[in-house]
Design an enzyme around this catalytic site. Sequence first.
Site, mmCIF file in Angstrom:
data_model
loop_
_atom_site.group_PDB
_atom_site.id
_atom_site.type_symbol
_atom_site.label_atom_id
_atom_site.label_comp_id
_atom_site.label_asym_id
_atom_site.label_seq_id
_atom_site.Cartn_x
_atom_site.Cartn_y
_atom_site.Cartn_z
ATOM 1 N N HIS A 6 0.829 -1.195 0.000
ATOM 2 C CA HIS A 6 0.000 0.000 0.000
ATOM 3 C C HIS A 6 0.870 1.254 0.000
ATOM 4 O O HIS A 6 2.069 1.188 0.224
ATOM 5 C CB HIS A 6 -0.974 0.023 1.183
ATOM 6 C CG HIS A 6 -0.341 0.288 2.512
ATOM 7 N ND1 HIS A 6 0.140 -0.717 3.312
ATOM 8 C CD2 HIS A 6 -0.125 1.449 3.174
ATOM 9 C CE1 HIS A 6 0.630 -0.190 4.415
ATOM 10 N NE2 HIS A 6 0.484 1.139 4.364
ATOM 11 N N GLU A 55 -3.777 3.927 1.244
ATOM 12 C CA GLU A 55 -4.203 4.138 2.616
ATOM 13 C C GLU A 55 -4.412 5.631 2.841
ATOM 14 O O GLU A 55 -3.500 6.429 2.626
ATOM 15 C CB GLU A 55 -3.132 3.627 3.580
ATOM 16 C CG GLU A 55 -3.403 3.936 5.038
ATOM 17 C CD GLU A 55 -2.208 3.623 5.920
ATOM 18 O OE1 GLU A 55 -1.961 4.408 6.849
ATOM 19 O OE2 GLU A 55 -1.521 2.608 5.679
ATOM 20 N N HIS A 74 4.436 11.460 -6.214
ATOM 21 C CA HIS A 74 3.100 11.260 -6.772
ATOM 22 C C HIS A 74 2.811 9.773 -6.888
ATOM 23 O O HIS A 74 3.701 8.945 -6.857
ATOM 24 C CB HIS A 74 2.952 11.938 -8.140
ATOM 25 C CG HIS A 74 3.803 11.331 -9.203
ATOM 26 N ND1 HIS A 74 5.098 11.728 -9.436
ATOM 27 C CD2 HIS A 74 3.550 10.354 -10.104
ATOM 28 C CE1 HIS A 74 5.607 11.019 -10.425
ATOM 29 N NE2 HIS A 74 4.685 10.167 -10.854
ATOM 30 N N GLU A 116 -0.645 10.986 -11.135
ATOM 31 C CA GLU A 116 -0.343 10.965 -12.564
ATOM 32 C C GLU A 116 -1.281 9.999 -13.275
ATOM 33 O O GLU A 116 -1.532 8.896 -12.790
ATOM 34 C CB GLU A 116 1.105 10.520 -12.774
ATOM 35 C CG GLU A 116 1.540 10.521 -14.222
ATOM 36 C CD GLU A 116 2.986 10.119 -14.392
ATOM 37 O OE1 GLU A 116 3.488 10.165 -15.534
ATOM 38 O OE2 GLU A 116 3.654 9.756 -13.390
#
Length: 124
Positions: A6, A55, A74, A116
């Site tokens: 995550h 998360e 990002h 992105e």
Amino acid sequence: MFIFHHFNFNVLDLEKSLAFYDAALGLKEVRRKTAPDGSWVLCYLGDGKTDFTLELTWLRDRKEPYNLGENEIHLAFLTEAYEKAHEKHRQMGCICFENPEMGVYFIHDPDGYWIEIVPPAAVC
């Protein structure tokens, strides 16, 4: 030996962020953990296709926006429906940067994190 599990973004308004990620990227809550005293919530969002999750961490006592520095980090999402996604994000008003030379663009979430959007042709 390791696999991605995550990635985390801290958010000020969990409900606003959940609505954004659902509307902009189709991410749905897959699990949640809440502190016994309600001081924090960890909410994991999934795409329904991979096991990777985003998360979202909400802290009850946090009132000021997070300092993202120069925001040079990002998260990236691949989409086969790039033009349709671009139009949707344009209508939502969340496109913050476009790079036509690379064939990608970025959206920002309610807390200012950049995401992105990548078509398959632009994958390195």
